[in-house]
Design a protein around this motif. Structure first.
Motif, short mmCIF file in Angstrom:
data_model
loop_
_atom_site.label_atom_id
_atom_site.label_comp_id
_atom_site.label_asym_id
_atom_site.label_seq_id
_atom_site.Cartn_x
_atom_site.Cartn_y
_atom_site.Cartn_z
N MET A 27 5.41 -19.25 -5.23
CA MET A 27 4.25 -19.82 -4.54
C MET A 27 3.10 -18.81 -4.50
N LEU A 28 3.44 -17.60 -4.12
CA LEU A 28 2.39 -16.57 -4.02
C LEU A 28 1.77 -16.29 -5.39
N SER A 29 2.63 -16.24 -6.43
CA SER A 29 2.12 -15.97 -7.77
C SER A 29 1.14 -17.04 -8.19
N THR A 30 1.53 -18.30 -7.96
CA THR A 30 0.64 -19.39 -8.31
C THR A 30 -0.74 -19.17 -7.70
N LEU A 31 -0.72 -18.79 -6.42
CA LEU A 31 -1.98 -18.62 -5.72
C LEU A 31 -2.83 -17.53 -6.33
N HIS A 32 -2.28 -16.31 -6.42
CA HIS A 32 -3.22 -15.25 -6.80
C HIS A 32 -3.48 -15.22 -8.29
N GLN A 33 -2.56 -15.75 -9.11
CA GLN A 33 -2.88 -15.83 -10.53
C GLN A 33 -4.10 -16.73 -10.72
N SER A 34 -4.14 -17.83 -9.97
CA SER A 34 -5.28 -18.72 -10.13
C SER A 34 -6.50 -18.20 -9.37
N SER A 35 -6.26 -17.55 -8.21
CA SER A 35 -7.40 -17.07 -7.43
C SER A 35 -8.16 -15.99 -8.15
N LEU A 36 -7.49 -15.25 -9.04
CA LEU A 36 -8.22 -14.28 -9.84
C LEU A 36 -9.30 -14.98 -10.65
N GLY A 37 -9.02 -16.24 -11.04
CA GLY A 37 -10.05 -17.01 -11.71
C GLY A 37 -11.13 -17.44 -10.75
N ALA A 40 -12.18 -24.22 -4.68
CA ALA A 40 -11.01 -23.43 -5.05
C ALA A 40 -10.33 -22.87 -3.80
N MET A 41 -11.14 -22.39 -2.85
CA MET A 41 -10.55 -21.79 -1.66
C MET A 41 -9.89 -22.84 -0.79
N LYS A 42 -10.48 -24.05 -0.79
CA LYS A 42 -9.91 -25.11 0.04
C LYS A 42 -8.58 -25.60 -0.51
N SER A 43 -8.47 -25.53 -1.86
CA SER A 43 -7.23 -26.04 -2.45
C SER A 43 -6.12 -24.99 -2.42
N VAL A 44 -6.39 -23.85 -1.78
CA VAL A 44 -5.35 -22.82 -1.71
C VAL A 44 -4.13 -23.28 -0.91
N ILE A 55 -12.78 -25.22 -13.66
CA ILE A 55 -11.32 -25.18 -13.64
C ILE A 55 -10.80 -23.80 -14.06
N LEU A 56 -11.63 -22.78 -13.91
CA LEU A 56 -11.22 -21.42 -14.26
C LEU A 56 -9.89 -21.02 -13.60
N PRO A 57 -9.64 -21.37 -12.32
CA PRO A 57 -8.35 -21.00 -11.72
C PRO A 57 -7.17 -21.60 -12.47
N VAL A 58 -7.31 -22.86 -12.91
CA VAL A 58 -6.20 -23.50 -13.63
C VAL A 58 -5.97 -22.79 -14.95
N ILE A 59 -7.08 -22.48 -15.64
CA ILE A 59 -6.96 -21.79 -16.92
C ILE A 59 -6.28 -20.44 -16.73
N PHE A 60 -6.66 -19.76 -15.67
CA PHE A 60 -6.04 -18.45 -15.41
C PHE A 60 -4.55 -18.59 -15.17
N PHE A 61 -4.16 -19.63 -14.42
CA PHE A 61 -2.75 -19.80 -14.10
C PHE A 61 -1.94 -20.08 -15.36
N VAL A 62 -2.45 -21.00 -16.19
CA VAL A 62 -1.71 -21.36 -17.41
C VAL A 62 -1.63 -20.16 -18.35
N SER A 63 -2.75 -19.46 -18.50
CA SER A 63 -2.72 -18.32 -19.42
C SER A 63 -1.82 -17.23 -18.88
N ALA A 64 -1.71 -17.12 -17.56
CA ALA A 64 -0.80 -16.11 -16.99
C ALA A 64 0.64 -16.42 -17.36
N ILE A 65 0.98 -17.73 -17.38
CA ILE A 65 2.36 -18.08 -17.77
C ILE A 65 2.58 -17.71 -19.24
N CYS A 66 1.58 -18.04 -20.10
CA CYS A 66 1.69 -17.65 -21.51
C CYS A 66 1.91 -16.16 -21.62
N LEU A 67 1.08 -15.41 -20.89
CA LEU A 67 1.16 -13.97 -20.97
C LEU A 67 2.50 -13.47 -20.45
#
Lengths: 235, 277, 623
Positions: free
Chosen positions: C172-182, B228-232, C200-212
């Motif tokens: 760009m930044l939103s994409t990063l930290h919304q997924s990084s929270l996952g 995950a960190m690498k794909s940042v 794939i928790l980061p991806v799930i977090f990103f998609v659900s953040a858009i829903c939210l």
């Protein structure tokens, strides 16, 4: 009795004290905000700064009042000194504070003798103030009922406190006296920020507010003319 | 690299290590509080001895070779020293408690009762050993039965293997050799008493065979976040590229549309003119 | 009062309560004010304030993308409000985090001490940067209010020029930290329940953040239009609804696809986790999808609000679950199941109320919407009658200011009075009362309260010429053998041995303070201690209080030791000889508050003989 005393010492004290402190801060904040608001609305934004300053200092240090009513001024000043110094610097109060928050003014607290003296002074001057207010025709005419009540209410905790500290009595009598002391002081705390006693913080702003607020609002006269349907007509 | 080997079969549960740890690290006496776990560790107890049937198991920080706490701490307050101990720098800490969440062994404890709280855990007496006050941790030093010993990790693993070979009572597994990337505090135990080494891994879900997408038990925690960190950076730049591209395409399309409209308008006008003419 | 004033009053009251609670949290620390434990170090503040807050603010970048990047100009009416929501949301996240962090004054350390391996480090930086980006995105709204000031106008023009790059960097930044929270929770493979843990928790977090983000913009738009009595744009609402349906379907596909792929579907109907999961899913997916896609009700504003709010609630619940509730350690050990405390919920509510109040302020004073809301109360319907008793307070602004600050002060005071106090300091210590064990020859002293105890025979000790004074030092007046527990009452907490109130009451002879304390020391801290030793003082009235030949010469008048400490002293002092010879015991001495650490078998033996099978009866009085 014991439960009531515990309640008055604990939660009730915290409630009234918190409301007093916050309420006073609120009063200052409101005074400043409303003053600035008035400035925004006013058509004439100038004020007589020098005069306001003079009056404000005149109220805080009433030296000039000695010329007109020397006795009243002296009693008033003594009353205020006793009122402010005695509760804050009393040793017993410092002890309570020390236990509660581990911080107090214990090292600079009053000795018992001077505390007693100041208390007596406050009681006597408070009663004198009421008498003087009632005695003079002009001040009696200007006074409302509450103006007589406040000094007397403020004197109550001083009297009960003095009794507690000095009179030898049964524990029940002592408890009753200390309860009166605590409850009356808490009553003062809670009404302080919502009554005219709030002048303790509002005094520096009162003259400024008066000068700011007593202005016609911008376009005020035109609005009146429009409201009266007399547009374009000669006054 | 220094390590601690605890032989569960030798421990008599005297708790001398607990006492020695408290003395050496100047820990408070402590009171039982609501927020403590039942395993005896707390901000004032960096090691504890648990009783399970007739065996005693000492619990302490495992000092992982690839510590989860070190990798997740946002300010690097926890780090692994050259000697192998994982130590804590309280001047850096900001109190996010991510280390407590991430530790696979549930070791770090918090000073919940303090208004200025810090993380607390065993540091293998690192400060004292580095200063030369003692030559080994207080717990291993005081152990009356040599149930817990201190030494080089390789030597201790050899010793553990020797013991397992020499006596059939031992379980043929060195806890901490490979778990979560390996640890510096390793355990050997008897066949009767398997250890609950990785507190939250298999035992709580009933079905140890099912992995449900969990990483392998030998994989260290820093590995799990690595992908995950690498794909940042690629995600960051990729998103930027997609957005810029989308913007460019949309703008172009709108321009063309507008041009078409204008052209149509002109055409229509012309047509009208022609028609009129 | 109109709707908005009512809402504001409630928000100010919540803010007052939260203010008082917040002060308590900083004075007494996290332990006693929250339900967080060593087992569940992250709770409501991380789950709701931080993770939920960041996700709730996702509307900012979603709407910015739709509006500026994909050129859907018709969404413009809500874009400013969405960006403002996001900006305030992130500020709320930062403020909420300050309460959760143990050392919030060290939050700047994240900028100085770097650890790029940490997902949290990345989230922290992204949030900081995105907050600045959001500020730049929103700044034109503030700047355009003063077009006559040249410097501000210049900055405004410059910001307008770089608007698109700013929006892109924000996305760009939103994409990063919304997924990084996952990604934060990828580091907890052995704790997070397998229904939620996935690579794939980061991806799930990103998609659900858009829903939210989409549902939250709907909720916020509908709520503010209700409060300010304004019509919501039907086109905007419809677009949001359609995009929400698409995103929710994508989310559902991802979520269930992932669960089935990993084989975690076997866990979907077992245990507490499954209940949490299905609650979450029904709020996130089932209710909103039904409402949004049913013809007829999806045009009604009230139904739309229910659907959108349910979606918001569901995804926030997802964040709470991932953030600490659905962790194996939390679910499996039922005894420590974490539920947020009153303190945690109030502070979160207070932070949200503060953000909402600032939101209202901006709406009323800046052009967040295309037009400012009409202040209905300003229209004077009839000329007020003059009354000498009433003071004319001027505009609604002034009256509201007075009203709201009054509510705040009262709410603060009442909360402060009811929560703060000496009781809160002792919260969290296990309440273990020492039970009665007196009157008999043989005492059973259960030092640890763990069911293992030592038997103490009075006769046996007397036969060894050990006097009563070895253990007993003080009796209550008129008492021959006061039990230890009567003064050392709590197991682990200290007690007030000398009852000050009782002595000053009439039953206690009505003594004044100066009976014991020197009147002349009425200055300085010496007053805390008395002038004479307590022993001498008490003896002046009570001749029978002290046990003869007592070995214990410590007579405290202020605080007595805890029972465990008292017992420690009593037993260990005499058995010191044994300690010297027994090497194990000698080392254990500091831990010997609990005799039963060693004397376990003793109890089991004796009690079996005496009491049959009632081993665990803790309050034992033996003949």
């Amino acid at each position: 009795m014991d439960n009531l005393l515990e309640f008055a010492k604990g939660p009730l004290f915290r409630l009234t004290f918190a409301i007093m402190i916050l309420g006073l801060i609120r009063m200052v904040g409101l005074a400043i905000m409303n003053g600035l608001e008035a400035k925004k609305l006013a058509s004439d934004t100038t004020i007589a700064k020098k005069y306001v300053r003079k009056l404000t200092f005149g109220f805080i240090l009433p030296i000039r009042a000695f010329r007109t009513r020397p006795l009243y001024a002296a009693v008033s000043i003594l009353f205020h000194i006793g009122l402010l110094i005695t509760p804050v610097f009393l040793f017993d109060h410092s002890l309570l504070f020390d236990r509660a928050v581990n911080f107090s003014l214990m090292d600079i607290s009053l000795s018992k003798e001077s505390a007693d003296m100041l208390t007596m002074l406050t009681i006597i001057s408070g009663i004198l103030l009421v008498i003087m207010r009632a005695a003079t025709k002009t001040s009696r005419f200007l006074s409302r009922r509450q103006d007589f009540v406040w000094p007397l209410l403020i004197v109550v905790p001083f009297i009960s406190g003095f009794i507690c500290a000095n009179a030898a009595m049964s524990p029940d009598g002592y408890n009753a006296a200390i309860l009166v002391h605590i409850l009356s002081a808490e009553l003062i705390f809670i009404i302080l920020p919502f009554s005219k006693i709030a002048h303790c913080v509002l005094l520096p702003f009162s003259q400024w507010i008066t000068a700011r607020s007593w202005k016609f609002i911008a376009k005020g006269p035109e609005d009146v003319v429009i409201a009266l349907n007399k547009e374009g007509k000669p006054l | 690299m220094k390590a601690i080997l605890t032989d569960v079969t030798k421990c008599i549960g005297c708790a001398a290590c607990v006492t020695a740890c408290k003395e050496t690290n100047n820990l408070d006496k402590g009171k039982p509080r609501e927020w403590q776990k039942s395993d005896g560790l707390s901000s004032d107890n960096w090691t504890s001895v648990l009783r399970k049937n007739d065996t005693y198991i000492r619990k302490q920080c495992r000092h992982c070779l690839e510590p989860a706490c070190e990798s997740v701490c946002p300010v690097g307050a926890l780090h692994r020293t050259e000697s192998g101990a994982v130590v804590y720098d309280e001047d850096k800490c900001l109190g996010c408690r991510y280390c407590m969440m991430a530790c696979p062994y549930g070791i770090p404890r918090y000073e919940w009762d303090s208004p200025v709280p810090y993380i607390r855990k065993c540091i293998m007496c690192h400060d004292n050993i580095a200063a030369g006050i003692i030559d080994q941790p207080a717990c291993t030093n005081i152990c009356p039965t040599q149930a817990t010993i201190y030494g080089n990790r390789d030597d201790l693993i050899k010793e553990a293997k020797r013991r397992i070979k020499s006596d059939p009572k031992y379980l043929d597994h060195i806890y901490g050799e490979t778990e979560v990337g390996g640890t510096n505090v390793i355990y050997i135990t008897s066949k009767d008493e398997k250890l609950d080494f990785l507190t939250y891994y298999t035992n709580r879900l009933g079905d140890p065979e099912k992995k449900y997408g969990y990483p392998d038990i030998t994989q260290s925690i820093p590995e799990t976040t690595k992908i995950a960190m690498k794909s940042v950076p690629p995600a960051f730049l990729g998103m930027g590229a997609i957005m810029t591209g989308a913007y460019w395409i949309v703008q172009r399309r709108m321009k063309i549309e507008k041009a078409n409209k204008d052209a149509n308008k002109v055409n229509n006008d012309k047509n009208n003119e022609v028609g009129n003419g | 009062m109109d709707r908005i004033s009512k809402a504001k009053s409630v928000l100010w009251i919540i803010l007052g309560i939260a203010g008082a609670v917040g002060i308590t949290r900083f004075i007494f620390g996290l332990g006693v004010t929250t339900n967080l434990t060593d087992n569940t170090p992250w709770g409501f503040w991380i789950g709701f304030d931080v993770m939920g807050g960041v996700a709730l603010a996702a509307g900012g970048f979603v709407i910015a993308a739709i509006n500026y990047i994909f050129g859907n100009e018709r969404m413009h009416p809500i874009s400013r409000a969405a960006i403002l929501t996001a900006f305030l949301g992130y500020i709320a996240v930062a403020v909420g985090l300050l309460f959760d962090l143990g050392l919030p004054w060290n939050i700047w350390h994240m900028m100085v001490f770097w650890n790029p391996h940490s997902p949290l480090f990345e989230v922290g930086w992204c949030v900081m940067l995105y907050l600045s980006i959001l500020f730049l995105e929103f700044a034109p709204v503030i700047l355009e209010k003063w077009p006559e000031r040249k410097l501000l106008a210049k900055i405004h023009a410059m910001l307008e020029k770089v608007k698109i790059p700013i929006v892109i960097v924000g996305i760009m930044l939103s994409t990063l930290h919304q997924s990084s929270l996952g990604s934060l929770f990828l580091a907890m493979p052995f704790k997070l329940h397998p229904i939620w843990y996935t690579p794939i928790l980061p991806v799930i977090f990103f998609v659900s953040a858009i829903c939210l983000g989409l549902t939250m913009v709907m909720v916020e738009g509908l709520a503010t239009s209700y409060l300010y009595k304004k019509e919501e744009h039907p086109y905007v609402l419809n677009t949001l609804r359609k995009s929400a349906i698409v995103m929710l379907l994508i989310y559902a596909a991802l979520r269930f696809g992932d669960i089935f792929y990993r084989g975690a579907d076997k866990l979907l109907f077992t245990g507490t986790a499954s209940i949490l999961f299905w609650l979450e899913i029904s709020f996130t997916l089932i209710i909103p999808l039904i409402i949004f896609s049913t013809k007829g009700i999806n045009k009604k504003v009230s139904w739309m609000f229910v659907g959108a709010f349910s979606g918001v609630f569901g995804i926030v619940m997802n964040r709470l679950n991932v953030g600490g509730i659905a962790h194996v350690n939390n679910i499996a050990e039922s005894a420590t199941f974490y539920l947020p405390s009153f303190t945690e919920i109030t502070i979160s509510a207070g932070v949200v109320s503060g953000a909402v109040l600032i939101f209202f302020y901006f709406i009323e004073n800046f052009n967040v919407w295309e037009e400012k809301p009409v202040d209905g109360t300003l229209e004077v319907k009839s000329i007020p009658k003059f009354s000498s008793n009433k003071v004319y307070l001027g505009s609604t602004k002034v009256t509201n200011r007075i009203k709201f600050s009054f509510f705040f002060v009262i709410a603060f005071g009442v909360t402060f009075a009811s929560i703060s106090g000496s009781t809160i300091e002792n919260k969290g210590i296990e309440e273990v009362k020492v039970t009665k064990a007196r009157g008999g020859d043989t005492l059973i002293i259960d030092g640890n309260r763990d069911g293992f105890a030592v038997t103490f025979k009075h006769e046996f000790h007397k036969s060894k010429n050990i006097e009563c004074g070895s253990c007993h030092h003080m009796n209550k007046p008129g008492d021959k053998s006061t039990g230890c527990y009567e003064c050392h009452s709590g197991m682990y907490s200290e007690g007030d041995g000398f009852k000050h109130d009782w002595h000053s009451s009439s039953a206690g002879a009505g003594q004044s303070c100066f009976k014991c304390h020197d009147q002349n020391v009425s200055k300085g801290k010496g007053f805390i201690k008395s002038i004479k030793k307590a022993k001498d003082l008490c003896l002046e009235c009570h001749e029978d209080m002290f046990v003869k030949n007592s070995n214990i010469d410590k007579y405290e008048t202020f605080k007595t030791a805890s029972y465990a400490d008292a017992m420690h002293g009593l037993c260990v002092n005499c058995h010191e000889e044994t300690l010297k010879t027994d090497s194990t015991l000698k080392r254990l001495k500091p831990n010997l508050a609990n005799c039963s650490n060693c004397h376990k078998d003793d109890y089991e033996l004796k009690v079996k003989q005496m009491r049959g099978k009632k081993l665990m009866n803790k309050s034992v009085i033996l003949p």
